[in-house]
Motif scaffolding. Structure first.
Motif, PDB file in Angstrom:
ATOM      1  N   GLY A 199       6.464   6.656  -1.274  1.00  5.26           N
ATOM      2  CA  GLY A 199       6.951   5.293  -1.132  1.00  5.26           C
ATOM      3  C   GLY A 199       7.118   4.602  -2.477  1.00  5.26           C
ATOM      4  O   GLY A 199       8.103   3.895  -2.702  1.00  5.26           O
ATOM      5  N   LYS A 200       6.166   4.829  -3.387  1.00  7.21           N
ATOM      6  CA  LYS A 200       6.259   4.215  -4.718  1.00  7.21           C
ATOM      7  C   LYS A 200       7.444   4.782  -5.490  1.00  7.21           C
ATOM      8  O   LYS A 200       8.165   4.045  -6.194  1.00  7.21           O
ATOM      9  CB  LYS A 200       4.969   4.478  -5.493  1.00  7.21           C
ATOM     10  CG  LYS A 200       4.942   3.858  -6.892  1.00  7.21           C
ATOM     11  CD  LYS A 200       5.049   2.352  -6.840  1.00  7.21           C
ATOM     12  CE  LYS A 200       4.691   1.715  -8.172  1.00  7.21           C
ATOM     13  NZ  LYS A 200       5.533   2.148  -9.301  1.00  7.21           N
ATOM     14  N   ALA A 201       7.694   6.078  -5.347  1.00  7.18           N
ATOM     15  CA  ALA A 201       8.840   6.689  -6.033  1.00  7.18           C
ATOM     16  C   ALA A 201      10.146   6.099  -5.512  1.00  7.18           C
ATOM     17  O   ALA A 201      11.074   5.825  -6.296  1.00  7.18           O
ATOM     18  CB  ALA A 201       8.815   8.200  -5.846  1.00  7.18           C
ATOM     19  N   LYS A 202      10.227   5.890  -4.205  1.00  8.63           N
ATOM     20  CA  LYS A 202      11.435   5.289  -3.634  1.00  8.63           C
ATOM     21  C   LYS A 202      11.579   3.846  -4.081  1.00  8.63           C
ATOM     22  O   LYS A 202      12.686   3.395  -4.409  1.00  8.63           O
ATOM     23  CB  LYS A 202      11.373   5.368  -2.100  1.00  8.63           C
ATOM     24  CG  LYS A 202      12.571   4.756  -1.396  1.00  8.63           C
ATOM     25  CD  LYS A 202      13.860   5.493  -1.698  1.00  8.63           C
ATOM     26  CE  LYS A 202      15.016   4.943  -0.891  1.00  8.63           C
ATOM     27  NZ  LYS A 202      16.297   5.599  -1.213  1.00  8.63           N
ATOM     28  N   PRO A 220       0.834  -1.219   0.000  1.00  7.85           N
ATOM     29  CA  PRO A 220       0.000   0.000   0.000  1.00  7.85           C
ATOM     30  C   PRO A 220       0.865   1.263   0.000  1.00  7.85           C
ATOM     31  O   PRO A 220       0.899   2.022   0.967  1.00  7.85           O
ATOM     32  CB  PRO A 220      -0.805  -0.139   1.294  1.00  7.85           C
ATOM     33  CG  PRO A 220       0.117  -0.885   2.218  1.00  7.85           C
ATOM     34  CD  PRO A 220       0.862  -1.859   1.331  1.00  7.85           C
ATOM     35  N   PHE A 221       1.557   1.494  -1.104  1.00 10.13           N
ATOM     36  CA  PHE A 221       2.490   2.618  -1.177  1.00 10.13           C
ATOM     37  C   PHE A 221       1.786   3.971  -1.110  1.00 10.13           C
ATOM     38  O   PHE A 221       0.676   4.149  -1.627  1.00 10.13           O
ATOM     39  CB  PHE A 221       3.268   2.583  -2.491  1.00 10.13           C
ATOM     40  CG  PHE A 221       4.304   1.512  -2.583  1.00 10.13           C
ATOM     41  CD1 PHE A 221       5.351   1.440  -1.677  1.00 10.13           C
ATOM     42  CD2 PHE A 221       4.259   0.565  -3.605  1.00 10.13           C
ATOM     43  CE1 PHE A 221       6.322   0.464  -1.770  1.00 10.13           C
ATOM     44  CE2 PHE A 221       5.222  -0.415  -3.714  1.00 10.13           C
ATOM     45  CZ  PHE A 221       6.259  -0.472  -2.799  1.00 10.13           C
ATOM     46  N   TYR A 255      11.342  -3.429  -1.520  1.00  7.33           N
ATOM     47  CA  TYR A 255      10.435  -2.569  -0.760  1.00  7.33           C
ATOM     48  C   TYR A 255      11.246  -1.714   0.212  1.00  7.33           C
ATOM     49  O   TYR A 255      12.050  -2.232   0.988  1.00  7.33           O
ATOM     50  CB  TYR A 255       9.426  -3.402   0.022  1.00  7.33           C
ATOM     51  CG  TYR A 255       8.374  -4.076  -0.840  1.00  7.33           C
ATOM     52  CD1 TYR A 255       7.771  -3.396  -1.895  1.00  7.33           C
ATOM     53  CD2 TYR A 255       7.977  -5.386  -0.585  1.00  7.33           C
ATOM     54  CE1 TYR A 255       6.811  -4.011  -2.680  1.00  7.33           C
ATOM     55  CE2 TYR A 255       7.013  -6.009  -1.370  1.00  7.33           C
ATOM     56  CZ  TYR A 255       6.430  -5.310  -2.412  1.00  7.33           C
ATOM     57  OH  TYR A 255       5.480  -5.908  -3.189  1.00  7.33           O
ATOM     58  N   PRO A 256      11.034  -0.398   0.215  1.00  9.34           N
ATOM     59  CA  PRO A 256      11.833   0.502   1.052  1.00  9.34           C
ATOM     60  C   PRO A 256      11.181   0.729   2.418  1.00  9.34           C
ATOM     61  O   PRO A 256      10.053   0.299   2.685  1.00  9.34           O
ATOM     62  CB  PRO A 256      11.837   1.791   0.242  1.00  9.34           C
ATOM     63  CG  PRO A 256      10.455   1.812  -0.379  1.00  9.34           C
ATOM     64  CD  PRO A 256      10.124   0.354  -0.686  1.00  9.34           C
ATOM     65  N   HIS A 257      11.891   1.421   3.276  1.00  9.52           N
ATOM     66  CA  HIS A 257      11.336   1.908   4.533  1.00  9.52           C
ATOM     67  C   HIS A 257      12.123   3.138   4.949  1.00  9.52           C
ATOM     68  O   HIS A 257      13.246   3.373   4.477  1.00  9.52           O
ATOM     69  CB  HIS A 257      11.392   0.830   5.628  1.00  9.52           C
ATOM     70  CG  HIS A 257      12.777   0.473   6.059  1.00  9.52           C
ATOM     71  ND1 HIS A 257      13.501   1.201   6.980  1.00  9.52           N
ATOM     72  CD2 HIS A 257      13.599  -0.554   5.668  1.00  9.52           C
ATOM     73  CE1 HIS A 257      14.688   0.643   7.146  1.00  9.52           C
ATOM     74  NE2 HIS A 257      14.786  -0.410   6.354  1.00  9.52           N
ATOM     75  N   THR A 258      11.553   3.930   5.824  1.00 10.36           N
ATOM     76  CA  THR A 258      12.252   5.095   6.355  1.00 10.36           C
ATOM     77  C   THR A 258      12.864   4.735   7.702  1.00 10.36           C
ATOM     78  O   THR A 258      12.636   3.646   8.235  1.00 10.36           O
ATOM     79  CB  THR A 258      11.289   6.290   6.542  1.00 10.36           C
ATOM     80  OG1 THR A 258      10.420   6.014   7.663  1.00 10.36           O
ATOM     81  CG2 THR A 258      10.452   6.515   5.292  1.00 10.36           C
ATOM     82  N   ASP A 259      13.603   5.677   8.283  1.00  5.34           N
ATOM     83  CA  ASP A 259      14.167   5.426   9.606  1.00  5.34           C
ATOM     84  C   ASP A 259      13.123   5.613  10.710  1.00  5.34           C
ATOM     85  O   ASP A 259      13.428   5.457  11.893  1.00  5.34           O
ATOM     86  CB  ASP A 259      15.384   6.319   9.853  1.00  5.34           C
ATOM     87  CG  ASP A 259      15.066   7.803   9.773  1.00  5.34           C
ATOM     88  OD1 ASP A 259      13.876   8.179   9.614  1.00  5.34           O
ATOM     89  OD2 ASP A 259      16.011   8.614   9.860  1.00  5.34           O
TER      90      ASP A 259
END
Length: 292
Positions: free
Chosen positions: A96-99, A91-92, A214-218
C-alpha cells in the motif's frame, strides 16, 4: 305508536351524537414519542443540503485538502488554528505504501503540477466514493445534498455534478465476484437504531480515497455510518477494509455537516469538470505556477 316514533326521533340523535359516546367509541390515537415531539426532527430523515464544517478535506484526520490548509502547507501562510484532534498516517502495508508513493496528487502535502502527476482530477475522471464525500472544493462547494426515496437514497455532490445511489429496499450486498467495478461502487443501506449504515463493494481502483492520494484496490469494502445528531447537524464516520493496502481497518475522522436551510434552493450549475476547461486552466496556471 305515533308517540313512540316521536320519542325515538328526539332521543336517537342525542344518543348517537353524544360527545361522551363519541369519545368512548372513537379509535384511540397512538401516543406520541416525547423525544420526537420535543426534538422537532426525525433522526431517520437525512434529506437536505449539508455544508461540511469539519476541518479535514481528506479521508482521514491528516491535513492535505485542496484549500483549507494548503497555503500553510506550501509555506504561504502562518499555521492554522490548532486542531482539536490528533493526526495519524494511514496504516499502510508495504504494498500500500509503494502504491501511495506512486500516486502524485495535484493537491495537499505532495502537491505537484498536474502535468507531472497522475491525479485523476487532472483528467476530469470521476472522483468516486469516498473521495466525493470528503474532497469537495472548499467554501461554497463543500456541500452534499441527500435525497431519500422509499427504496433508495441519493447523495449529490455539487463539485463535478456527481451523484451516488444507495439501495434501501432490503436487498443484500452482492458478492465481489458478482459485480463489475464502478466509480462509486455498489451500495446498500440499512438502519441500525439511529445510525444509517451504508456498506459498499465493487470499486474501480483508478479512484483515490482523497486529495492526498491514498490508494485502494478493487477489493476494498467501505462502511459509512451517518447519524443526525440534532436538527442542524449530520455526522459521518467511514471505515475501509482493504487488507492488501492497509494492515487494519482504516477509519476516517468524524465528518460534520450543518444543514443549509437558507441555501437549500441554490445550486451552482457551472461546477462541472469540463476537460477543455481543466486542461486550459492547468496549462495557464497550475503547471507553471503551482506553489508560487
Amino acid at each position: 305508536m305515533m308517540q313512540q316514533c316521536y320519542l325515538l326521533a328526539v332521543i336517537l340523535p342525542v344518543v348517537l351524537f353524544s360527545p361522551s359516546l363519541i369519545a368512548q367509541t372513537a379509535p384511540k390515537e397512538k401516543p406520541s414519542n416525547p423525544k420526537e415531539k420535543t426534538s422537532g426532527f426525525d433522526r431517520h430523515d437525512l434529506s437536505g443540503k449539508w455544508n461540511r464544517v469539519s476541518p479535514f478535506q481528506t479521508y482521514s484526520n491528516v491535513p492535505g485538502g485542496a484549500n483549507e490548509l494548503q497555503a500553510y502547507l506550501l509555506g504561504q501562510a502562518p499555521a492554522p488554528q490548532k486542531l482539536d484532534v490528533e493526526t495519524a498516517e494511514a496504516p499502510f502495508t508495504a504494498e500500500g505504501k509503494a502504491k501511495f508513493d506512486k500516486n502524485i496528487p495535484s493537491y495537499g502535502r505532495r502537491i505537484t503540477a498536474p502535468m507531472l502527476g497522475n491525479d485523476p482530477q487532472a483528467m476530469c475522471d470521476p472522483w468516486g466514493v469516498p473521495r466525493m464525500l470528503n474532497g469537495q472544493v472548499a467554501g461554497p462547494h463543500a456541500t452534499i445534498e441527500i435525497v431519500q426515496l422509499p427504496d433508495r437514497m441519493f447523495t449529490f455532490s455539487q463539485w463535478h455534478h456527481d451523484y451516488r445511489m444507495v439501495w434501501t429496499d432490503g436487498r443484500q450486498l452482492p458478492k465481489l465476484e458478482d459485480v463489475e467495478p464502478r466509480w462509486n461502487g455498489y451500495s446498500v443501506g440499512t438502519w441500525d437504531s439511529d445510525a444509517f449504515v451504508v456498506n459498499s463493494v465493487g470499486f474501480d481502483d483508478r479512484t483515490w480515497l482523497d486529495h492526498n492520494g491514498y490508494p485502494h484496490t478493487d477489493q476494498m469494502r467501505l462502511e459509512e455510518r451517518y447519524r443526525r445528531l440534532d436538527a442542524e447537524t449530520l455526522e459521518l464516520v467511514m471505515t475501509i477494509t482493504d487488507p492488501q493496502y492497509y494492515s487494519k481497518p482504516f477509519r476516517s475522522d468524524t465528518k460534520i455537516w450543518k444543514l443549509d436551510r437558507e441555501g437549500r434552493e441554490a445550486w451552482d450549475e457551472q461546477i462541472f469538470c469540463a476537460p477543455s476547461e481543466e486542461f486550459k486552466f492547468n496549462k495557464l496556471i497550475r503547471d507553471g505556477g503551482v506553489g508560487k
